[in-house]
Scaffold this motif. Structure first.
Motif, PDB file in Angstrom:
ATOM      1  N   CYS A  88       0.818  -1.213   0.000  1.00  0.00           N
ATOM      2  CA  CYS A  88       0.000   0.000   0.000  1.00  0.00           C
ATOM      3  C   CYS A  88       0.853   1.266   0.000  1.00  0.00           C
ATOM      4  N   GLY A 121       3.250   1.513  -1.921  1.00  0.00           N
ATOM      5  CA  GLY A 121       3.745   1.584  -3.290  1.00  0.00           C
ATOM      6  C   GLY A 121       5.012   0.792  -3.537  1.00  0.00           C
ATOM      7  N   ARG A 155     -10.593  -0.990   1.381  1.00  0.00           N
ATOM      8  CA  ARG A 155      -9.545  -1.754   0.710  1.00  0.00           C
ATOM      9  C   ARG A 155      -9.787  -1.855  -0.792  1.00  0.00           C
ATOM     10  N   ASN A 215      -8.314   1.475  -2.719  1.00  0.00           N
ATOM     11  CA  ASN A 215      -6.922   1.600  -3.166  1.00  0.00           C
ATOM     12  C   ASN A 215      -6.437   0.338  -3.860  1.00  0.00           C
ATOM     13  N   LEU A 234      -6.308  -2.695  -2.833  1.00  0.00           N
ATOM     14  CA  LEU A 234      -5.725  -3.770  -2.031  1.00  0.00           C
ATOM     15  C   LEU A 234      -6.579  -5.030  -2.171  1.00  0.00           C
ATOM     16  N   ALA A 254       0.671   0.159  -8.772  1.00  0.00           N
ATOM     17  CA  ALA A 254       1.809   0.690  -8.015  1.00  0.00           C
ATOM     18  C   ALA A 254       1.860   2.227  -8.037  1.00  0.00           C
ATOM     19  N   ARG A 304      -0.880   3.863  -5.812  1.00  0.00           N
ATOM     20  CA  ARG A 304      -0.815   3.724  -4.358  1.00  0.00           C
ATOM     21  C   ARG A 304      -0.046   4.859  -3.705  1.00  0.00           C
ATOM     22  N   ILE A 318      -3.059   4.710   3.078  1.00  0.00           N
ATOM     23  CA  ILE A 318      -4.006   3.992   3.938  1.00  0.00           C
ATOM     24  C   ILE A 318      -3.344   3.712   5.286  1.00  0.00           C
ATOM     25  N   PHE A 352      -4.009   1.396   8.865  1.00  0.00           N
ATOM     26  CA  PHE A 352      -4.783   0.242   9.304  1.00  0.00           C
ATOM     27  C   PHE A 352      -5.059   0.282  10.799  1.00  0.00           C
TER      28      PHE A 352
END
Lengths: 270, 245
Positions: A176, A178, B49, B52, B54, B77, B80, B85, B87
Motif C-alpha cells: 500500500c 507503493g 480496501r 486503493n 488492495l 503501483a 498507491r 491507507i 490500518f
C-alpha cells in the motif's frame, strides 16, 4: 526481612536441591561401582581410555580438526546463499519463473531425501571420476559440495517457513505504500523472516559441524580419519574418544547458545 | 459536486460465498471528509480496501481522478502513492526504527535521496509531536504513538487522498485522543479523507458526510446532523440506538 511466602519457597528450594544432589550422587556411585564389575571392563578400559595414548594423539587430532573447521567455515556462506536462493525460487509467483519454482521443489525433495553419507559418496567419488584436471578432482572440494547440497535444501525449507510466518498485514502495508514485490521481500519480509529462524539455523550449523566428519570416508584427513590412522598405528581406540571430546567442546556450547536464542525469542514474542 | 476525486460505481465484492459489498455508489470530492459507520461486518473495511485496490473488486468501477483503477490488470503501483491507507493494527515494520519506517517508501519508490528526505521526514515527526521518539523501534512506542507513526509513514508519500480503517479501534481509550488530533490537523489542511470509524462523536464533529453501511450497501447517507439527529432509515435508527445507549 523476608515474607512468609519467600521463606516457604526458600525452604522448598533447599529441599529440592538436596534431593536432586543425593539422587545424582547415588546414580554416579552406582555407575562407578557397577561398570568396572563388567567382565570386559579391563579390556575396554585399556583400549578406549588409555591416558598415554590420549596425550600422545590429542595434539595431532586437534590439528586435524582445523580442517573440519575450515570445511565448515567455507561451506556455511555457500549453504546460506544457496538456501536463500532456493527458498525465494520456491516462492516465486511470476508465471515466467514457474520453471524456477519447479526446480526449487525438486532440489529440496532430492537433497533432503538422500542420506548425507550417500550423497558424500556419490558426489565425492562420482564427479572426480569424470576425469577433471587438478585441483578440480579433489574429494575435498566435492565432498564439501555434497554437504552444501544437503544443508542448503534444509536451510531453504527453514527460511521458507520463516517467510511464510510473517503476517500478511506486513506485506499489505508495504504494498500500500507503493513498494514493489521485490522491495517488499527484500526490505520488509526477509529481514524479519531471517531473524525469526536464527535459532533453527543454529541447530542446523551444529549438525553440519558434526557431519563434516563424513568426508573422512572419501579421503580428506580430517579429525575422524586422523583418529582412524592413530587407531591402526597404536592398536588402540582412545583416539576416537579424544575426537569425540573435541567435537563436544564445540557442539555443546553451540547447542546451548541456540537454545538460549530460542528461549529469548519465545519470551520476546509472548 | 465538481469532478470528484474518488468515485465508486456499482462496486460489488464477495469472499467465497459471502457477498460483502452489494453495489456501492459514492463520490468523494476534493478536500471532503467522509465517515463510514456501521456494525462490524457491514463492509466498511472491505470498501476502503477496494478504494486503493488492495482488494480487487468483482464488478463495478473505482475512478480515481476519472481513471478506472478497478480495471482488471491495471498497474496499481503508481496509484498507491496517491492514496495513503492506515490500518487498525498499525502494521509498522517491527525491525526498523520509526524514522526508517517512514523513510523506506519515499527512498525506494520516489527515489528521494537522504539529503532531501531526512529534513522532510524530521519535520513531519516534529509536526505530530513525535520528534523525540523517531529513533525508537515500534515496540518501544505506545499504541497511540505507533498509530501516529503509521499516519506519518503514509503522509510521507505525499498522497492526495487518505483512507483510515478504524485506526483508533485497537487503542486504549486514553490514547484515542492523540490520534484523533492528527486527523483533525489533516482535516484543517484540506486533505481528502475517508474513514471507517466507531468514533461517533468525532464523525459528528468533523465529517462533511456520514455514510451508514449495512449488509454491504450504503443504507443512508447525509450530513452528520441529519444522520445522527434525524435518521430516516429504520436500520440507521437501530444501529445508533444500539451504540449510543
Amino acid at each position: 526481612m523476608s515474607t512468609r511466602r519467600a521463606a516457604y519457597e526458600a525452604r522448598q528450594r533447599r529441599r529440592a536441591n538436596m534431593i536432586a544432589g543425593v539422587s545424582t550422587f547415588g546414580v554416579l556411585a552406582l555407575l562407578l561401582v557397577l561398570v568396572p564389575l563388567a567382565p570386559g571392563w579391563q579390556a575396554v578400559k585399556a583400549s578406549f581410555f588409555d591416558g598415554d595414548v590420549f596425550l600422545r594423539t590429542f595434539p595431532g587430532l586437534l590439528q586435524a580438526f582445523v580442517l573440519d573447521v575450515a570445511i565448515f567455515a567455507w561451506s556455511v556462506p555457500l549453504i546460506f546463499a544457496l538456501g536463500l536462493a532456493i527458498a525465494l525460487a520456491r516462492g516465486a509467483r511470476n508465471p515466467a519463473l514457474f520453471p524456477l519454482r519447479i526446480f526449487g521443489a525438486v532440489y529440496v525433495d532430492l537433497f533432503r531425501g538422500i542420506p548425507v553419507v550417500l550423497l558424500v559418496y556419490l558426489v565425492g567419488f562420482g564427479i572426480p571420476g569424470l576425469g577433471l584436471p587438478r585441483p578440480w578432482n579433489s574429494p575435498y572440494i566435492w565432498g564439501t559440495v555434497a554437504l552444501v547440497l544437503t544443508y542448503s535444501a534444509y536451510v531453504a525449507e527453514v527460511l521458507r517457513s520463516g517467510i511464510e510466518s510473517i503476517h500478511a498485514s506486513q506485506r499489505n502495508a508495504a504494498i500500500c505504500l507503493g513498494l514493489s514485490e521485490r522491495d517488499t521481500m527484500r526490505h520488509v519480509i526477509l529481514p524479519q523472516a531471517i531473524r525469526r529462524v536464527v535459532p533453527a539455523n543454529m541447530n542446523m550449523l551444529v549438525a553440519l559441524q558434526k557431519d563434516v566428519a563424513l568426508l573422512s570416508f572419501i579421503g580428506p584427513v580430517e579429525i575422524l580419519r586422523q583418529a582412524g590412522i592413530y587407531k591402526s598405528l597404536l592398536a588402540n581406540f582412545t583416539p576416537y574418544v579424544a575426537a569425540a571430546i573435541i567435537f563436544l567442546c564445540v557442539t555443546v556450547p553451540a547447542t546451548r547458545y541456540a537454545d538460549y536464542l530460542l528461549n529469548k525469542d519465545r519470551n520476546a514474542r509472548s | 459536486m465538481p469532478d470528484p476525486r474518488l468515485e465508486l460505481r456499482g462496486v460489488t465484492k464477495s469472499f467465497d460465498d459471502v457477498q460483502v459489498l452489494r453495489g456501492i455508489d459514492m463520490a468523494i470530492g476534493q478536500g471532503e471528509m467522509v465517515c463510514l459507520i456501521g456494525a462490524s461486518g457491514s463492509g466498511k473495511s472491505t470498501l476502503l480496501r477496494c478504494m486503493n485496490g488492495l482488494e480487487p473488486v468483482d464488478d463495478g468501477q473505482v475512478l480515481l481522478d476519472g481513471v478506472d483503477i478497478a480495471e482488471p490488470g491495471f498497474d496499481l503501483a503508481p496509484i498507491r502513492q496517491r492514496i495513503g491507507i492506515v490500518f487498525q493494527s498499525f502494521n509498522l515494520f517491527p525491525h526498523m526504527t520509526a524514522f526508517d519506517n517512514v523513510c523506506l517508501a519515499p527512498r525506494r519508490v520516489l527515489g528521494e535521496t537522504d539529503g532531501a528526505l531526512h529534513p522532510r521526514v524530521e519535520a513531519l515527526f516534529e509536526r505530530f509531536g513525535l520528534a523525540s521518539h523517531m529513533r525508537k523501534y515500534p515496540d518501544q512506542l505506545s499504541g497511540g504513538q505507533q498509530q501516529r507513526v503509521a499516519v506519518i509513514r503514509a503522509l510521507a508519500m505525499a498522497p492526495q487522498t487518505m483512507l483510515f480503517d478504524e485506526i483508533t479501534s485497537a487503542l486504549d481509550p486514553e490514547l484515542v485522543g492523540e490520534v484523533l488530533d492528527v486527523l483533525r490537523a489533516l482535516r484543517d489542511e484540506g486533505m481528502t479523507m475517508v474513514l471507517a470509524t466507531h468514533e461517533m462523536g468525532f464523525a459528528r464533529e468533523l465529517a462533511d458526510r456520514v455514510c451508514f453501511m449495512d449488509q454491504g450497501v450504503i443504507a443512508e447517507e447525509g450530513p452528520p446532523e441529519a444522520i445522527f439527529s434525524n435518521p430516516k432509515a429504520d436500520r440507521t435508527r437501530q444501529f445508533l440506538a444500539s451504540i449510543l445507549r
